[in-house]
Design an enzyme around this catalytic site. Structure first.
Site, PDB file in Angstrom:
ATOM      1  N   ILE A 185       0.870  -1.184   0.000  1.00 38.19           N
ATOM      2  CA  ILE A 185       0.000   0.000   0.000  1.00 38.19           C
ATOM      3  C   ILE A 185       0.902   1.228   0.000  1.00 38.19           C
ATOM      4  O   ILE A 185       1.549   1.530   1.014  1.00 38.19           O
ATOM      5  CB  ILE A 185      -0.936   0.003   1.226  1.00 38.19           C
ATOM      6  N   GLU A 186       0.986   1.889  -1.153  1.00 37.95           N
ATOM      7  CA  GLU A 186       1.887   3.030  -1.296  1.00 37.95           C
ATOM      8  C   GLU A 186       1.200   4.326  -0.894  1.00 37.95           C
ATOM      9  O   GLU A 186      -0.013   4.356  -0.649  1.00 37.95           O
ATOM     10  CB  GLU A 186       2.415   3.089  -2.739  1.00 37.95           C
ATOM     11  N   SER A 206       3.401  10.360  -0.029  1.00 40.07           N
ATOM     12  CA  SER A 206       4.587  10.565   0.800  1.00 40.07           C
ATOM     13  C   SER A 206       5.281   9.210   0.884  1.00 40.07           C
ATOM     14  O   SER A 206       4.930   8.361   1.718  1.00 40.07           O
ATOM     15  CB  SER A 206       4.157  11.077   2.180  1.00 40.07           C
ATOM     16  N   TYR A 207       6.201   8.973  -0.017  1.00 45.07           N
ATOM     17  CA  TYR A 207       6.708   7.629  -0.307  1.00 45.07           C
ATOM     18  C   TYR A 207       7.054   6.790   0.926  1.00 45.07           C
ATOM     19  O   TYR A 207       6.806   5.593   0.968  1.00 45.07           O
ATOM     20  CB  TYR A 207       7.955   7.704  -1.190  1.00 45.07           C
ATOM     21  N   GLU A 222       4.153  -7.844   3.010  1.00 43.43           N
ATOM     22  CA  GLU A 222       4.445  -8.781   4.102  1.00 43.43           C
ATOM     23  C   GLU A 222       3.999  -8.209   5.446  1.00 43.43           C
ATOM     24  O   GLU A 222       3.426  -8.915   6.283  1.00 43.43           O
ATOM     25  CB  GLU A 222       5.949  -9.072   4.176  1.00 43.43           C
TER      26      GLU A 222
HETATM   27  N1  THU Z   1       7.535  -4.072  -1.572  1.00 41.10           N
HETATM   28  C1  THU Z   1       6.795  -5.031  -0.935  1.00 41.10           C
HETATM   29  O1  THU Z   1       5.574  -4.875  -0.760  1.00 41.10           O
HETATM   30  N2  THU Z   1       7.419  -6.150  -0.499  1.00 41.10           N
HETATM   31  C2  THU Z   1       8.708  -6.470  -0.790  1.00 41.10           C
HETATM   32  O2  THU Z   1       9.166  -7.544  -0.434  1.00 41.10           O
HETATM   33  C3  THU Z   1       9.540  -5.506  -1.529  1.00 41.10           C
HETATM   34  C4  THU Z   1       8.948  -4.149  -1.732  1.00 41.10           C
HETATM   35  C5  THU Z   1       6.840  -2.893  -2.127  1.00 41.10           C
HETATM   36  C6  THU Z   1       7.051  -1.591  -1.452  1.00 41.10           C
HETATM   37  C7  THU Z   1       6.766  -0.621  -2.577  1.00 41.10           C
HETATM   38  O3  THU Z   1       5.359  -0.399  -2.657  1.00 41.10           O
HETATM   39  C8  THU Z   1       7.198  -1.338  -3.829  1.00 41.10           C
HETATM   40  O4  THU Z   1       7.268  -2.711  -3.472  1.00 41.10           O
HETATM   41  C9  THU Z   1       8.527  -0.891  -4.380  1.00 41.10           C
HETATM   42  O5  THU Z   1       9.486  -0.835  -3.409  1.00 41.10           O
END
Ligand code: THU
Length: 153
Positions: free
Chosen positions: A45-46, A49-50, A57
């Site tokens: 969930i992005e 605000s990064y 997980e």
């Molecule tokens: N991200 C995950 O959800 N799990 C991972 O194991 C690696 C990274 C997500 C965070 C972000 O939304 C996107 O992948 C790029 O970093």
């Protein structure tokens, strides 16, 4: 209890469909299996605000813990890429907190995987001894078992 790993991976793949990843375009799904056989899923969930982004997980684990779960057997994580999807360092620390012995299945888009324990993914993880009486486990369960040899964490 037997549980097919394909079912865990398929649950992670379905969760990936619900990813909110407009900034990276990197969609991730996770599925967490409790020792009792219950399943919890998560997606990344992005945020605009990064730094507020939460990985798939941790979403799965936090859903489970907030539902009263403490005992975890396995977690699968999958992206839509050909590379195996491996948990970031922050997620590794969070996984080790609750389930150092848990199997983590790191999958690619074809459903192939590499497997490693949570503790194996994060040697020498940070450990703070719980304060006496500081934990409040649901149902009066004991806190997670921790290895006492630092080299094994
Ligand atoms: N991200 C995950 O959800 N799990 C991972 O194991 C690696 C990274 C997500 C965070 C972000 O939304 C996107 O992948 C790029 O970093």
């Amino acid at each position: 209890m037997e549980f097919p790993v394909e079912k865990l991976i398929n649950t992670a793949r379905a969760a990936r469909e619900r990813a909110y990843a407009p900034y990276s375009g990197f969609r991730v799904g996770a599925a967490l299996l409790t020792v009792e056989g219950r399943l919890y899923s998560g997606c990344n969930i992005e945020n605009a605000s990064y730094g507020l982004t939460v990985c798939a997980e941790r979403v799965a684990l936090f859903k489970a813990v907030s539902n009263g779960e403490r005992n975890f057997a396995a977690l699968a994580v999958i992206s839509g890429r050909t590379e195996f999807c491996t948990p970031c360092g922050a997620c590794r620390q969070v996984l080790v907190e609750f389930a150092p012995e848990m199997d983590v299945y790191m999958c690619n888009d074809r459903g192939e995987y590499k497997r490693q324990t949570a503790a194996g993914l994060l040697p020498l993880s940070f450990y703070l001894p719980p304060a006496a009486g500081g934990d409040n486990p649901p149902g009066g369960k004991k806190p997670p078992t921790r290895l006492t040899e630092p080299v094994d964490r």
